[in-house]
Design a protein around this motif. Sequence first.
Motif, short mmCIF file in Angstrom:
data_model
loop_
_atom_site.label_atom_id
_atom_site.label_comp_id
_atom_site.label_asym_id
_atom_site.label_seq_id
_atom_site.Cartn_x
_atom_site.Cartn_y
_atom_site.Cartn_z
N SER A 393 -2.92 -7.35 1.99
CA SER A 393 -2.35 -7.49 0.65
C SER A 393 -3.42 -7.39 -0.43
O SER A 393 -3.13 -6.97 -1.56
CB SER A 393 -1.63 -8.84 0.53
N THR A 394 -4.66 -7.75 -0.10
CA THR A 394 -5.75 -7.65 -1.07
C THR A 394 -5.99 -6.20 -1.46
O THR A 394 -6.14 -5.85 -2.65
CB THR A 394 -7.05 -8.25 -0.50
N VAL A 395 -6.03 -5.32 -0.46
CA VAL A 395 -6.20 -3.89 -0.72
C VAL A 395 -4.99 -3.35 -1.47
O VAL A 395 -5.12 -2.53 -2.39
CB VAL A 395 -6.42 -3.12 0.59
N ALA A 396 -3.79 -3.82 -1.10
CA ALA A 396 -2.57 -3.36 -1.78
C ALA A 396 -2.62 -3.69 -3.26
O ALA A 396 -2.23 -2.88 -4.11
CB ALA A 396 -1.34 -3.98 -1.13
N ASP A 397 -3.10 -4.90 -3.59
CA ASP A 397 -3.21 -5.29 -5.00
C ASP A 397 -4.24 -4.42 -5.72
O ASP A 397 -4.02 -4.03 -6.88
CB ASP A 397 -3.61 -6.76 -5.10
N ALA A 398 -5.35 -4.12 -5.04
CA ALA A 398 -6.39 -3.28 -5.65
C ALA A 398 -5.88 -1.86 -5.89
O ALA A 398 -6.15 -1.26 -6.94
CB ALA A 398 -7.63 -3.26 -4.76
N VAL A 399 -5.11 -1.33 -4.93
CA VAL A 399 -4.53 0.00 -5.09
C VAL A 399 -3.53 0.01 -6.24
O VAL A 399 -3.48 0.96 -7.03
CB VAL A 399 -3.86 0.47 -3.77
N SER A 400 -2.75 -1.06 -6.35
CA SER A 400 -1.77 -1.16 -7.43
C SER A 400 -2.47 -1.12 -8.79
O SER A 400 -1.99 -0.48 -9.73
CB SER A 400 -0.97 -2.45 -7.28
N GLU A 401 -3.62 -1.79 -8.91
CA GLU A 401 -4.36 -1.79 -10.17
C GLU A 401 -4.91 -0.41 -10.50
O GLU A 401 -5.06 -0.05 -11.67
CB GLU A 401 -5.50 -2.81 -10.10
N LEU A 402 -5.26 0.35 -9.45
CA LEU A 402 -5.82 1.69 -9.66
C LEU A 402 -4.75 2.77 -9.82
O LEU A 402 -5.08 3.92 -10.10
CB LEU A 402 -6.73 2.07 -8.49
N SER A 403 -3.48 2.41 -9.63
CA SER A 403 -2.41 3.42 -9.63
C SER A 403 -2.31 4.22 -10.92
O SER A 403 -2.00 5.42 -10.87
CB SER A 403 -1.06 2.77 -9.30
N PRO A 404 -2.55 3.64 -12.12
CA PRO A 404 -2.52 4.49 -13.32
C PRO A 404 -3.58 5.59 -13.28
O PRO A 404 -3.32 6.72 -13.72
CB PRO A 404 -2.79 3.50 -14.46
N TYR A 405 -4.76 5.26 -12.75
CA TYR A 405 -5.82 6.27 -12.63
C TYR A 405 -5.43 7.32 -11.58
O TYR A 405 -5.72 8.51 -11.75
CB TYR A 405 -7.14 5.60 -12.24
N LEU A 406 -4.78 6.85 -10.53
CA LEU A 406 -4.28 7.77 -9.50
C LEU A 406 -3.26 8.74 -10.10
O LEU A 406 -3.32 9.95 -9.85
CB LEU A 406 -3.65 6.98 -8.36
N ALA A 407 -2.35 8.22 -10.91
CA ALA A 407 -1.30 9.06 -11.51
C ALA A 407 -1.92 10.10 -12.44
O ALA A 407 -1.52 11.28 -12.42
CB ALA A 407 -0.31 8.19 -12.27
#
Length: 510
Positions: A393-407
């Motif tokens: 879940s820690t990585v999932a939260d980090a990925v969620s924070e980076l998702s705007p940059y991913l988009a």
Amino acid sequence: MASSDIRECYGETEVEKPMLQHKSSSPEPLSSLLEDTLSDGSLPYFQRLRRATWIELNVLFRLAAPAVVVYLLNNVISMSTQIFCGHLGNLELAAASLGNNGIQMFAYGLLLGMGSAVETLCGQAYGAHKYEMLGIYLQRSTVLLMATGILLTVIYAFCKPILLLLGETESIASAAALFVYGLIPQIFAYAANFPIQKFLQAQSIVFPSAYISAATIVVHLLLSWLVIYKLGWGLVGAALVLSFSWWVIVGAQFVYILVSQRCKHTWQGFSLQAFSGLYEFLKLSVASAVMLCLETWYYQIIVLIAGLLPNAEIALDALSVCMTIVGWVYMIAVGFNAAASVRVSNELGAGHPKSAAFSVVIVTLSSFIIALIFAILALILRHVMSYAFTGGSTVADAVSELSPYLAVSILLNGVQPVLSGVAVGCGWQAFVAYVNVGCYYLIGIPLGCVLGFKFDFGAKGIWSGMIGGTVMQTIILLYVTFRTDWVKEVDKARIRLDQWEDSKESLLTE
């Protein structure tokens, strides 16, 4: 005629089209229906636009769809080898990952880039109906890439001390070197495959390559299972099977060229002309390689820089997930890159400036719309998409924070590779290489380091800086592309083909 004025590009006035001659024995020329539609002053503007869009979309997706499949399937071949090695142990997985994503990716990017020179010349020659020159360009490129492969073999042979110098442990460096030694035959498979692939794409022959790649995956999986697990050849066996699979692709495609009626005019046997004009060909090949390598390495550098952050483990894991997603979506953009290169080079060679300009608009918009859909999906699934890679879940939260940059990165990758394909179709590789150096490596990376380390923004800062470099590069390419005088580009294509064409001395004919 500037393409920024879209109405002028396919408006009321007829543009004089340079007529490029072809041999009477050549196949039927490509239809000029698109150019005729765009030039038909008897039709209302929007009716012309609607008809031209329908024509171009039909041609575009028949090129782009199988090209996407080819790149995806070829990516799966390498990925499956890593998966097989991962089941042998953590050390073997690390060795295969280093070999595939480090040493092998360097050779792949270099040779694919050099092979893009064939894309420019073959595409324009095919559009100009100078069919016999395609086989010459194919052979010239193969000669140069094979020579480059010999130099790359030295790097492969000394990969262990290179990895040790980069800070890898003795055990990982030794295992990775063992894997890389088995990939040496793959170098020369790349050297043969990329010119063949571009040779076929220039003629809009893409479905056979997709079928060949699909069949090769089946062979590859069966042989990998047999060699790695049943015969116990381990890392060396996995690498040799991977090399063999690429040679299967090369052999099958070359057999297709020999037996297909579609290639009977473009392949007329081996020729001594393959060894003439190599220096000029080398210059274009090097420019193509620099352009592509600077692009493919750029986002890999994010992960390397992120490894220098304090407590970098979570940041690295999150970035790795995001980069994997970007990589898979990028395969779609690469398909449109190939389609853009083929469409533009064919139309320029055929003397169709309006069609070339219109193709650029349609392929860019099509790729952007698809990228927009994936960017929206990345935002919608930002809380759950990491669970496809890890359960933390820690990585999932980090990925969620980076998702705007991913988009944002997905959106940019929907446009930038297409513009690079347009550049290849026009022969602008050297110019784009300079743009990439300035935007990526003089602005993007330094800005990312400042934001990430100086201002303590971490992975977000590094990614923001590199997005800034990509935005600048995309804006420059958009400006240059849509301010292009396509009539002059047609003239340049004609001059280039006249300079490259010479008498053909065949050694072996079909």
